[in-house]
Design a protein around this motif. Sequence first.
Motif, PDB file in Angstrom:
ATOM      1  N   TYR A   1       0.833  -1.201   0.000  1.00  0.00           N
ATOM      2  CA  TYR A   1       0.000   0.000   0.000  1.00  0.00           C
ATOM      3  C   TYR A   1       0.867   1.249   0.000  1.00  0.00           C
ATOM      4  CZ  TYR A   1      -3.748   3.222   1.399  1.00  0.00           C
ATOM      5  OH  TYR A   1      -4.655   4.265   1.447  1.00  0.00           O
ATOM      6  N   ASP A   2       1.848   1.282   0.897  1.00  0.00           N
ATOM      7  CA  ASP A   2       2.641   2.497   1.042  1.00  0.00           C
ATOM      8  C   ASP A   2       3.621   2.688  -0.103  1.00  0.00           C
ATOM      9  OD1 ASP A   2       2.826   4.761   2.677  1.00  0.00           O
ATOM     10  OD2 ASP A   2       4.767   4.095   3.427  1.00  0.00           O
TER      11      ASP A   2
ATOM     12  N   LEU B   1       1.516   3.924  -2.796  1.00  0.00           N
ATOM     13  CA  LEU B   1       0.972   5.225  -2.410  1.00  0.00           C
ATOM     14  C   LEU B   1       1.972   6.335  -2.731  1.00  0.00           C
ATOM     15  CD1 LEU B   1      -1.463   6.603  -0.976  1.00  0.00           C
ATOM     16  CD2 LEU B   1      -0.146   6.432   1.144  1.00  0.00           C
TER      17      LEU B   1
ATOM     18  N   ASN C   1       2.259   6.842  -6.421  1.00  0.00           N
ATOM     19  CA  ASN C   1       1.117   7.570  -6.970  1.00  0.00           C
ATOM     20  C   ASN C   1       1.097   9.033  -6.538  1.00  0.00           C
ATOM     21  OD1 ASN C   1       0.396   5.172  -8.105  1.00  0.00           O
ATOM     22  ND2 ASN C   1      -1.596   5.005  -7.146  1.00  0.00           N
TER      23      ASN C   1
ATOM     24  N   SER D   1      -1.901  -2.577  -4.030  1.00  0.00           N
ATOM     25  CA  SER D   1      -1.828  -1.627  -5.144  1.00  0.00           C
ATOM     26  C   SER D   1      -3.217  -1.297  -5.686  1.00  0.00           C
ATOM     27  CB  SER D   1      -0.937  -2.182  -6.259  1.00  0.00           C
ATOM     28  OG  SER D   1      -1.534  -3.302  -6.879  1.00  0.00           O
TER      29      SER D   1
ATOM     30  N   VAL E   1      -4.762   1.256  -3.279  1.00  0.00           N
ATOM     31  CA  VAL E   1      -4.131   2.556  -3.515  1.00  0.00           C
ATOM     32  C   VAL E   1      -4.608   3.147  -4.834  1.00  0.00           C
ATOM     33  CG1 VAL E   1      -1.943   3.695  -4.045  1.00  0.00           C
ATOM     34  CG2 VAL E   1      -2.089   2.132  -2.127  1.00  0.00           C
TER      35      VAL E   1
ATOM     36  N   THR F   1      -6.486   6.703  -4.910  1.00  0.00           N
ATOM     37  CA  THR F   1      -5.845   7.855  -5.563  1.00  0.00           C
ATOM     38  C   THR F   1      -6.546   8.218  -6.873  1.00  0.00           C
ATOM     39  OG1 THR F   1      -4.196   6.334  -6.518  1.00  0.00           O
ATOM     40  CG2 THR F   1      -3.574   7.517  -4.516  1.00  0.00           C
TER      41      THR F   1
ATOM     42  N   PRO G   1      -5.799   9.187   1.729  1.00  0.00           N
ATOM     43  CA  PRO G   1      -5.134   7.911   1.422  1.00  0.00           C
ATOM     44  C   PRO G   1      -4.088   7.512   2.459  1.00  0.00           C
ATOM     45  CG  PRO G   1      -5.327   9.228  -0.564  1.00  0.00           C
ATOM     46  CD  PRO G   1      -5.747  10.110   0.576  1.00  0.00           C
TER      47      PRO G   1
ATOM     48  N   GLN H   1      -4.167   3.909   5.900  1.00  0.00           N
ATOM     49  CA  GLN H   1      -3.213   2.892   6.338  1.00  0.00           C
ATOM     50  C   GLN H   1      -3.569   2.319   7.701  1.00  0.00           C
ATOM     51  OE1 GLN H   1       1.183   3.739   5.106  1.00  0.00           O
ATOM     52  NE2 GLN H   1       0.239   5.732   5.411  1.00  0.00           N
TER      53      GLN H   1
END
Length: 538
Positions: free
Chosen positions: A80-81, A84, A87, A215, A218, A222, A237, A241
Amino acid sequence: MNNEIQYETKPAQGAEANEKGQIEHVNDVDVVKADANFKADAMQAEKMEHQMTVMEAVRAYPMACFWAFIMSFTIIMESYDVFLIGNFIALPAFANKFGVLNEATGKFVIVPRWQSALQMAGQLGALIGVFLAGPLTSRIGYRWATLVGLMAMNATIFIMFFANSLPIFFVAQLLEGLPWGIFIANAPAYCSEIVPMRLRAPATQVLQMFWAIGSIIVGAVTYHYNTRLDTSAYKIPTALQWMFPTPLAILMFFAPESPWWLVRKGRLEEAARSVERLGKKAKLNAGETVAMMRRVIDHESEESPNYIELFKGTDLRRTAIVCGIYAAQNLAGNLIANQAVYFFEQAGMSTDTAFALGLITSALQMIFVMLSWILTTYFGRRPIYIYGTLFNVVMLFALGIAASVGTSKAASQAQASFGLIVSVIFTFAAAPVSWAVIGETSSIRLRPLTTGIGRATYYIIEIPCIFLASYMLNPTGGNLGGKCGYVWGGTALACLITAYFCLPEMKGRSYREIDILFRRRVSARKFASTEIRPEEDE
């Protein structure tokens, strides 16, 4: 087959014996030994695992599948991060707040050095985290080490949420990377240890599925916020988390410890109870399963594991395979996959289209990861990895050619198509196969350390590659666009050649058989054909 767990032990005070003199209940046990015939039991347990089909293994070990699923879920936080931040670089609100004006396009962009710094900060933190994970897990176990990481993750998200400058974002990413290192080092090892042989590939490949799910989340978030120009476009976003650490920590508190780790610590009764929690009592014999584990571990050193041992004897080869397979993830298409949205923008797509294509890519990746479970389970690891990487080599060079023919709309669409194909096929072949190889290659005793140093290799290779990838794509840097396919095609070709000579096939092999094959120094191309008899120990 007797389903009772039987041990020989000295009666403690308060213990009661039946008419045969066997202990039925012991309150305090200082020394636990398996049945004197534990080798026969071990052979029987290994035979049962060899005879199981995939579906029989699922039915026999339903909770092992569940706990592998839960442990794999921790990877979603790193995924995710990572996506993130990738993006955010393409997010107009983030670029307007922290970027500089590109006079050629009239748009704000994050300068290359900060693009690279933000994307490598988490990896730098994870590099530290994986070195902490090995000794921590060897000492307190997979379960408690993961709980430590989840609680640390909760705390570090606060820093990123309240960050108001790029340096603070950098520090936040660095600190978030520490628990990532624990998760990524522990998850493949834990998953490979709690399931029977037939489920090792799908149990470890779930990691890649959760990487894709991270992904997707995210991409969806986004994509929804990419048209907003206020701070909520990146703060919401970031706050999302917090969805993951606390629920996962609650579940992991109730998870069983790896029985292999417990046997290594001499806690045989706890290992047997862990086996019972992972499988159905009617379909397994916990005593025989623990005996099988003892048979493997009894041939290992009793000393505390240390990093120096990873580079001695046959363990050096095993370490090299794990490190090599991890390093190759960054050199055979992964960087394009991780920067998909930004890549699509530089290929000539509009911002909205780039985010939509990024989301489509992530969704396709998840589907193809699940398809890869079937391939690796039935066709093995080595052929899928080699043919998948070969296909990506061709696609990467095709991407470079498409970017070299001009700047037409057709050329841009071709670049986007090849980039999408590379990203998807990478998660269909090389990426999921890598997790299975990582979980199977290392010895049981050194597994936490091996997976840790293997992932450290991944970050050591990834950090300079991130700088290179950002420079090549950025319009204020190399501005290569799809021509970066030539670079990644070359590195992928090197990975393909290395894998052909060095990657062994471990499908259908027990950990005892894998140990023997490495001790005999069998060639990687002969792993699958070499016969190991059930009674052999080395």
